[in-house]
Write a protein that holds these residues in place. Structure first.
Motif, PDB file in Angstrom:
ATOM      1  N   ARG A  66       0.827  -1.205   0.000  1.00  0.00           N
ATOM      2  CA  ARG A  66       0.000   0.000   0.000  1.00  0.00           C
ATOM      3  C   ARG A  66       0.863   1.256   0.000  1.00  0.00           C
ATOM      4  O   ARG A  66       0.530   2.247  -0.629  1.00  0.00           O
ATOM      5  CB  ARG A  66      -0.904   0.032   1.230  1.00  0.00           C
ATOM      6  N   LEU A  67       1.968   1.200   0.725  1.00  0.00           N
ATOM      7  CA  LEU A  67       2.781   2.409   0.961  1.00  0.00           C
ATOM      8  C   LEU A  67       4.041   2.462   0.118  1.00  0.00           C
ATOM      9  O   LEU A  67       4.817   3.409   0.218  1.00  0.00           O
ATOM     10  CB  LEU A  67       3.164   2.478   2.453  1.00  0.00           C
ATOM     11  N   PHE A  68       4.266   1.434  -0.694  1.00  0.00           N
ATOM     12  CA  PHE A  68       5.500   1.372  -1.491  1.00  0.00           C
ATOM     13  C   PHE A  68       6.747   1.382  -0.596  1.00  0.00           C
ATOM     14  O   PHE A  68       7.722   2.074  -0.889  1.00  0.00           O
ATOM     15  CB  PHE A  68       5.561   2.534  -2.496  1.00  0.00           C
ATOM     16  N   ARG A 136      -2.508  14.728  -8.434  1.00  0.00           N
ATOM     17  CA  ARG A 136      -2.957  13.432  -7.901  1.00  0.00           C
ATOM     18  C   ARG A 136      -3.168  12.429  -9.021  1.00  0.00           C
ATOM     19  O   ARG A 136      -2.710  11.295  -8.953  1.00  0.00           O
ATOM     20  CB  ARG A 136      -4.243  13.648  -7.104  1.00  0.00           C
ATOM     21  N   ILE A 138      -1.929  12.392 -12.163  1.00  0.00           N
ATOM     22  CA  ILE A 138      -0.721  11.985 -12.883  1.00  0.00           C
ATOM     23  C   ILE A 138       0.189  11.130 -12.002  1.00  0.00           C
ATOM     24  O   ILE A 138       0.760  10.134 -12.456  1.00  0.00           O
ATOM     25  CB  ILE A 138       0.050  13.224 -13.398  1.00  0.00           C
ATOM     26  N   MET A 139       0.297  11.507 -10.732  1.00  0.00           N
ATOM     27  CA  MET A 139       1.177  10.744  -9.839  1.00  0.00           C
ATOM     28  C   MET A 139       0.670   9.324  -9.626  1.00  0.00           C
ATOM     29  O   MET A 139       1.441   8.376  -9.620  1.00  0.00           O
ATOM     30  CB  MET A 139       1.303  11.460  -8.482  1.00  0.00           C
ATOM     31  N   TRP A 140      -0.647   9.179  -9.478  1.00  0.00           N
ATOM     32  CA  TRP A 140      -1.184   7.822  -9.314  1.00  0.00           C
ATOM     33  C   TRP A 140      -1.025   7.015 -10.590  1.00  0.00           C
ATOM     34  O   TRP A 140      -0.769   5.812 -10.554  1.00  0.00           O
ATOM     35  CB  TRP A 140      -2.645   7.848  -8.875  1.00  0.00           C
ATOM     36  N   LYS A 141      -1.173   7.679 -11.720  1.00  0.00           N
ATOM     37  CA  LYS A 141      -0.938   6.985 -12.985  1.00  0.00           C
ATOM     38  C   LYS A 141       0.496   6.469 -13.029  1.00  0.00           C
ATOM     39  O   LYS A 141       0.753   5.313 -13.376  1.00  0.00           O
ATOM     40  CB  LYS A 141      -1.197   7.944 -14.147  1.00  0.00           C
ATOM     41  N   PHE A 142       1.414   7.334 -12.638  1.00  0.00           N
ATOM     42  CA  PHE A 142       2.828   6.946 -12.627  1.00  0.00           C
ATOM     43  C   PHE A 142       3.073   5.795 -11.663  1.00  0.00           C
ATOM     44  O   PHE A 142       3.738   4.817 -12.002  1.00  0.00           O
ATOM     45  CB  PHE A 142       3.687   8.147 -12.232  1.00  0.00           C
ATOM     46  N   LEU A 143       2.484   5.885 -10.480  1.00  0.00           N
ATOM     47  CA  LEU A 143       2.732   4.852  -9.474  1.00  0.00           C
ATOM     48  C   LEU A 143       2.198   3.489  -9.915  1.00  0.00           C
ATOM     49  O   LEU A 143       2.852   2.466  -9.721  1.00  0.00           O
ATOM     50  CB  LEU A 143       2.094   5.249  -8.133  1.00  0.00           C
ATOM     51  N   ASN A 145       1.718   2.442 -12.939  1.00  0.00           N
ATOM     52  CA  ASN A 145       2.606   2.025 -14.023  1.00  0.00           C
ATOM     53  C   ASN A 145       3.899   1.447 -13.474  1.00  0.00           C
ATOM     54  O   ASN A 145       4.373   0.409 -13.912  1.00  0.00           O
ATOM     55  CB  ASN A 145       2.900   3.259 -14.894  1.00  0.00           C
ATOM     56  N   PHE A 146       4.421   2.121 -12.467  1.00  0.00           N
ATOM     57  CA  PHE A 146       5.662   1.683 -11.853  1.00  0.00           C
ATOM     58  C   PHE A 146       5.483   0.345 -11.147  1.00  0.00           C
ATOM     59  O   PHE A 146       6.305  -0.553 -11.242  1.00  0.00           O
ATOM     60  CB  PHE A 146       6.117   2.729 -10.845  1.00  0.00           C
ATOM     61  N   ARG A 149       5.738  -2.586 -13.354  1.00  0.00           N
ATOM     62  CA  ARG A 149       7.043  -2.901 -13.928  1.00  0.00           C
ATOM     63  C   ARG A 149       8.025  -3.455 -12.902  1.00  0.00           C
ATOM     64  O   ARG A 149       8.737  -4.402 -13.161  1.00  0.00           O
ATOM     65  CB  ARG A 149       7.650  -1.650 -14.577  1.00  0.00           C
TER      66      ARG A 149
ATOM     67  N   ILE B  17      -3.031  14.170  -1.342  1.00  0.00           N
ATOM     68  CA  ILE B  17      -2.196  14.791  -2.360  1.00  0.00           C
ATOM     69  C   ILE B  17      -0.721  14.533  -2.095  1.00  0.00           C
ATOM     70  O   ILE B  17       0.070  14.299  -3.004  1.00  0.00           O
ATOM     71  CB  ILE B  17      -2.457  16.314  -2.448  1.00  0.00           C
ATOM     72  N   PHE B  19       0.732  11.948  -0.384  1.00  0.00           N
ATOM     73  CA  PHE B  19       1.220  10.570  -0.470  1.00  0.00           C
ATOM     74  C   PHE B  19       1.709  10.178  -1.860  1.00  0.00           C
ATOM     75  O   PHE B  19       2.819   9.656  -1.993  1.00  0.00           O
ATOM     76  CB  PHE B  19       0.176   9.572   0.034  1.00  0.00           C
ATOM     77  N   PRO B  20       0.930  10.410  -2.915  1.00  0.00           N
ATOM     78  CA  PRO B  20       1.439  10.009  -4.232  1.00  0.00           C
ATOM     79  C   PRO B  20       2.710  10.757  -4.624  1.00  0.00           C
ATOM     80  O   PRO B  20       3.547  10.212  -5.341  1.00  0.00           O
ATOM     81  CB  PRO B  20       0.283  10.333  -5.188  1.00  0.00           C
ATOM     82  N   SER B  24       5.981   8.726  -5.245  1.00  0.00           N
ATOM     83  CA  SER B  24       6.562   8.890  -6.581  1.00  0.00           C
ATOM     84  C   SER B  24       7.989   9.396  -6.497  1.00  0.00           C
ATOM     85  O   SER B  24       8.873   8.953  -7.236  1.00  0.00           O
ATOM     86  CB  SER B  24       5.730   9.863  -7.407  1.00  0.00           C
ATOM     87  N   ARG B  26      10.135   8.890  -4.148  1.00  0.00           N
ATOM     88  CA  ARG B  26      11.022   7.789  -3.777  1.00  0.00           C
ATOM     89  C   ARG B  26      11.228   6.826  -4.937  1.00  0.00           C
ATOM     90  O   ARG B  26      12.333   6.327  -5.168  1.00  0.00           O
ATOM     91  CB  ARG B  26      10.472   7.048  -2.559  1.00  0.00           C
ATOM     92  N   MET B  27      10.139   6.570  -5.693  1.00  0.00           N
ATOM     93  CA  MET B  27      10.265   5.655  -6.833  1.00  0.00           C
ATOM     94  C   MET B  27      11.253   6.211  -7.853  1.00  0.00           C
ATOM     95  O   MET B  27      12.056   5.474  -8.416  1.00  0.00           O
ATOM     96  CB  MET B  27       8.907   5.438  -7.499  1.00  0.00           C
ATOM     97  N   ASP B 131       2.565  15.000 -19.515  1.00  0.00           N
ATOM     98  CA  ASP B 131       2.447  14.839 -18.064  1.00  0.00           C
ATOM     99  C   ASP B 131       3.684  15.365 -17.352  1.00  0.00           C
ATOM    100  O   ASP B 131       3.596  16.015 -16.301  1.00  0.00           O
ATOM    101  CB  ASP B 131       2.232  13.361 -17.708  1.00  0.00           C
ATOM    102  N   ILE B 135       3.598  18.291 -14.524  1.00  0.00           N
ATOM    103  CA  ILE B 135       4.133  18.115 -13.166  1.00  0.00           C
ATOM    104  C   ILE B 135       5.179  19.174 -12.854  1.00  0.00           C
ATOM    105  O   ILE B 135       5.124  19.843 -11.810  1.00  0.00           O
ATOM    106  CB  ILE B 135       4.788  16.714 -13.039  1.00  0.00           C
TER     107      ILE B 135
END
Lengths: 157, 157
Positions: A66-68, A136, A138-143, A145-146, A149, B17, B19-20, B24, B26-27, B131, B135
């Motif tokens: 949940r928290l990465f 929110r 775009i970041m969730w989309k990125f997460l 996606n990440f 992978r 807002i 958390f992502p 992100s 950190r990712m 995107d 950002i």
DNA sequence: AAAAAAAATATCGTGTGCGATGTAATCATG
DNA sequence: CATGATTACATCGCACACGATATTTTTTTT
């Protein structure tokens, strides 16, 4: 000469994508702090609480998903929250490797005390609702996606 | 009952807002790592280098303003980079309180070796250019707004 | 000019993050 | 059913971040 000019632009901070996120993330954590220290919790601890306010009982691994975060971060974090009497740990009977965490009464009670935090933080951000929604999304989309992978503990190199 | 339902939504992670952004950020740092470890530097060290590749000579405070970091973070960071022979320190003669930092030849030479990093990172992000631009624009807007309101070492409570 | 305030770093302690490694339990395979 | 691989956590070491505080130097006040 022209190569010099182009080289100069490569490493400019304003051109970077990660730096403004890295800096903004730290700035927001600073904004959270005065709100959270009244509850005697840190921002990562607040994140753990938020997850457990909605999901009664999770293993360390599930919480990490949940928290990465990996167990090498979560284990000491959980330990501290246990010492603060916010969290209970319990080894799974069906799989002795797993450890479930869940909130104590004190941990549950914090939800009420923290109910003003999200709105208070949004106010302190001074960002437009539109910008907040955009970030929110775009970041969730990125997460997501990440997450597809790279699977934490393994990593496909 | 209805109050229970509304309370439930307040602390959902997807509604947040910060958390992502926190996750992100950190990712992305993880994505940087394989690129930077070949140069034997960390991400914060890379940031310091990026600033000094463009600005010859800065005081610790000025460097901190560029990176949104305080001296309690920068001093040990600079110290390590000095031990790696990437950076030189020099006390100001006009104001004995200030310490200027600048790159050694080795530090300057790293710019060339790191020239592929920005593009390599952008590839690994798998985000659309649109995107990324969005950002970057919103985050910098937020940072500049923040910088006006809160001056690091003081803080107006 | 002496005292007080402010500024620039440095130091200390605490709390993450995370790679690398260790340990115990479970699974998979011959 | 033994044994090697995998999984779930835990531990260790290192590198940030940052609040609080200390130290030295400069500036401001009186």
């Amino acid at each position: 000469m022209k190569e010099e000019a182009s080289k100069k632009r490569i490493h400019l901070l304003p051109e970077q994508i990660c730096f403004p996120m890295y800096a903004s993330s730290r700035m927001i954590t600073r904004l959270y702090q005065p709100l959270l220290e009244k509850l005697d919790i840190t921002y990562p601890q607040y994140l753990v609480l938020m997850v457990l306010w909605h999901e009664e009982k999770l293993s360390i691994t599930e919480l990490g998903q949940r928290l990465f975060l990996n167990t090498n971060t979560l284990t000491p974090l959980i330990k501290k929250m246990k010492e603060k009497n916010l969290i209970k740990k319990q080894r799974s009977r069906s799989d002795e490797r797993s450890v479930f965490v869940q909130l104590t009464e004190k941990g549950k009670a914090l939800e009420e005390q923290a109910s003003h935090v999200p709105d208070a933080l949004l106010d302190s951000l001074k960002m437009s609702n539109e910008d907040i929604d955009t970030i929110r999304r775009i970041m969730w989309k990125f997460l997501s996606n990440f997450n597809e992978r790279v699977q934490f503990t393994e990593g496909e190199a």
